[in-house]
Design a protein around this motif. Structure first.
Motif, PDB file in Angstrom:
ATOM      1  N   GLU A   1       0.730  -1.217   0.034  1.00 19.70           N
ATOM      2  CA  GLU A   1      -0.003   0.037   0.086  1.00 19.70           C
ATOM      3  C   GLU A   1       0.825   1.258   0.042  1.00 19.70           C
ATOM      4  O   GLU A   1       1.963   1.192   0.559  1.00 19.70           O
ATOM      5  CB  GLU A   1      -0.879  -0.219   1.189  1.00 19.70           C
ATOM      6  CG  GLU A   1      -1.984  -1.034   1.303  1.00 19.70           C
ATOM      7  CD  GLU A   1      -2.915  -0.852  -0.053  1.00 19.70           C
ATOM      8  OE1 GLU A   1      -3.311   0.375  -0.222  1.00 19.70           O
ATOM      9  OE2 GLU A   1      -3.245  -1.773  -0.510  1.00 19.70           O
ATOM     10  N   ARG A   2       0.542   2.298  -0.470  1.00 21.64           N
ATOM     11  CA  ARG A   2       1.311   3.421  -0.859  1.00 21.64           C
ATOM     12  C   ARG A   2       1.450   4.222   0.617  1.00 21.64           C
ATOM     13  O   ARG A   2       0.500   4.231   1.472  1.00 21.64           O
ATOM     14  CB  ARG A   2       0.406   4.634  -1.752  1.00 21.64           C
ATOM     15  CG  ARG A   2       0.621   3.957  -3.080  1.00 21.64           C
ATOM     16  CD  ARG A   2       2.046   4.311  -3.730  1.00 21.64           C
ATOM     17  NE  ARG A   2       2.354   5.827  -3.661  1.00 21.64           N
ATOM     18  CZ  ARG A   2       3.623   5.799  -3.410  1.00 21.64           C
ATOM     19  NH1 ARG A   2       4.501   5.134  -3.149  1.00 21.64           N
ATOM     20  NH2 ARG A   2       4.059   7.118  -2.998  1.00 21.64           N
ATOM     21  N   SER A   3       2.472   4.890   0.500  1.00 19.03           N
ATOM     22  CA  SER A   3       2.805   5.557   1.978  1.00 19.03           C
ATOM     23  C   SER A   3       3.273   6.963   1.303  1.00 19.03           C
ATOM     24  O   SER A   3       3.414   7.235   0.251  1.00 19.03           O
ATOM     25  CB  SER A   3       4.066   4.853   2.653  1.00 19.03           C
ATOM     26  OG  SER A   3       4.987   5.047   2.007  1.00 19.03           O
TER      27      SER A   3
END
Length: 114
Positions: free
Chosen positions: A10-12
């Motif tokens: 998941e993008r951070s």
């Protein structure tokens, strides 16, 4: 090859990752030109040498290149493009029945048979 790549987490926060295709081009550039990762110029557009190296490491750990190798061999074999008479087998890394590896003789002289 794209279907073999591990999914991204998941993008951070932070900049978006360099596209996989550009990193692959960076690997090939480093290999073709026989340069150190640190010498991969950002101006070429592949990302930094460190970025490309980390992506290569990530893919290696995910088994991407082993899978790709098997797929290419299967497709070449199905097309009749492999000459198996020129193949060789290296048994230096084959596990024994008890899970131990065979010891290599590369570091010492072979026993004399005369």
């Amino acid at each position: 090859m794209e279907s073999l790549l591990p999914p991204w987490p998941e993008r951070s926060a932070g900049p978006p990752p360099v596209p996989d295709r550009l990193c692959l081009q960076g690997f090939l550039y480093v290999l073709h030109n026989d340069i150190a990762w640190q010498l991969l110029s950002l101006e070429l557009g592949f990302g930094s040498g460190q970025t490309c190296w980390r992506r290569l490491d990530r893919w290696q750990k995910a088994g991407v290149f082993d899978q790709l190798h098997r797929i290419l061999l299967a497709e070449l074999n199905a097309a009749g493009e492999l000459d198996w008479s020129r193949a060789c087998v290296d048994g230096s890394h084959i596990r024994t029945k008890m899970g131990r590896r065979h010891r290599s003789t590369g570091g010492r002289r072979a026993a004399s048979i005369t």
